[in-house]
Design a protein around this motif. Sequence first.
Motif, mmCIF file in Angstrom:
data_model
loop_
_atom_site.group_PDB
_atom_site.id
_atom_site.type_symbol
_atom_site.label_atom_id
_atom_site.label_comp_id
_atom_site.label_asym_id
_atom_site.label_seq_id
_atom_site.Cartn_x
_atom_site.Cartn_y
_atom_site.Cartn_z
ATOM 1 N N HIS A 26 0.763 -1.174 0.361
ATOM 2 C CA HIS A 26 0.190 -0.317 0.154
ATOM 3 C C HIS A 26 0.505 1.565 0.024
ATOM 4 O O HIS A 26 0.082 1.924 -0.766
ATOM 5 N N SER A 27 1.967 1.635 0.935
ATOM 6 C CA SER A 27 2.605 2.360 0.901
ATOM 7 C C SER A 27 3.673 2.963 0.504
ATOM 8 O O SER A 27 4.418 3.583 -0.976
ATOM 9 N N LEU A 28 3.986 1.265 -0.037
ATOM 10 C CA LEU A 28 5.741 1.137 -1.159
ATOM 11 C C LEU A 28 5.564 1.255 -2.597
ATOM 12 O O LEU A 28 6.460 1.559 -3.119
ATOM 13 N N GLY A 29 4.202 0.680 -2.740
ATOM 14 C CA GLY A 29 3.601 0.183 -3.800
ATOM 15 C C GLY A 29 5.017 -1.234 -4.105
ATOM 16 O O GLY A 29 5.715 -1.819 -3.780
ATOM 17 N N LEU A 30 4.092 -1.961 -5.239
ATOM 18 C CA LEU A 30 4.891 -3.217 -5.794
ATOM 19 C C LEU A 30 6.609 -2.770 -6.276
ATOM 20 O O LEU A 30 7.281 -3.735 -5.890
ATOM 21 N N ALA A 31 6.619 -2.166 -6.979
ATOM 22 C CA ALA A 31 8.199 -1.881 -7.374
ATOM 23 C C ALA A 31 8.713 -1.535 -5.953
ATOM 24 O O ALA A 31 10.259 -1.730 -5.841
ATOM 25 N N GLY A 32 8.428 -0.517 -4.755
ATOM 26 C CA GLY A 32 8.847 -0.128 -4.408
ATOM 27 C C GLY A 32 9.636 -1.318 -3.000
ATOM 28 O O GLY A 32 10.942 -1.676 -2.032
ATOM 29 N N CYS A 33 8.409 -2.396 -3.193
ATOM 30 C CA CYS A 33 8.650 -3.447 -2.942
ATOM 31 C C CYS A 33 9.675 -4.507 -2.162
ATOM 32 O O CYS A 33 10.884 -5.091 -2.030
#
Length: 157
Positions: A26-33
């Motif tokens: 939710h907060s990082l987004g898939l790319a962030g994770c």
Amino acid sequence: MGSKTADNEVTAVGGVLTDQHPLDFHSLGLAGCIDRLTAPLRERGTVVRWDTPHWGIEIPSNSASLLYQAAREALSNAYKYSAAHTLTLQLAAVDHGIRLVVSDDGTGFDSNLATCGRHHGYGLRLMAVAVHEAGGSVAVSSTPGQGTSVTVTLPLD
């Protein structure tokens, strides 16, 4: 001593990249994770490039989770075996779906062996089963000396 950074929260446990943080799409987004998983590769000197055309579509959490697991598998293999200088991650919308591509310029391997060898590609095979069950597809292309590319496509309806 040195200071502990957030990057140390991602470790290679038995060669598998593991993020100690709870997944927060939710907060990082898939790319962030997924990007957090690349920390051990970056620390080793691998250049990580992202290619994410801006599309702003919502990825359902089950699809995000599956793509994350696929990325973790591909990145773990790159970390363990590829000795890559450069690794490229691509996350893009395709016809009625989403595609993740993890490619590197590392040592590569004989992709025929990866799908049938007893000790090769076990994680990739398990990941492919999960993706196929979700109606998606997995393609692994690799040539000795020329790197590896793992492409995962999932439908979004």
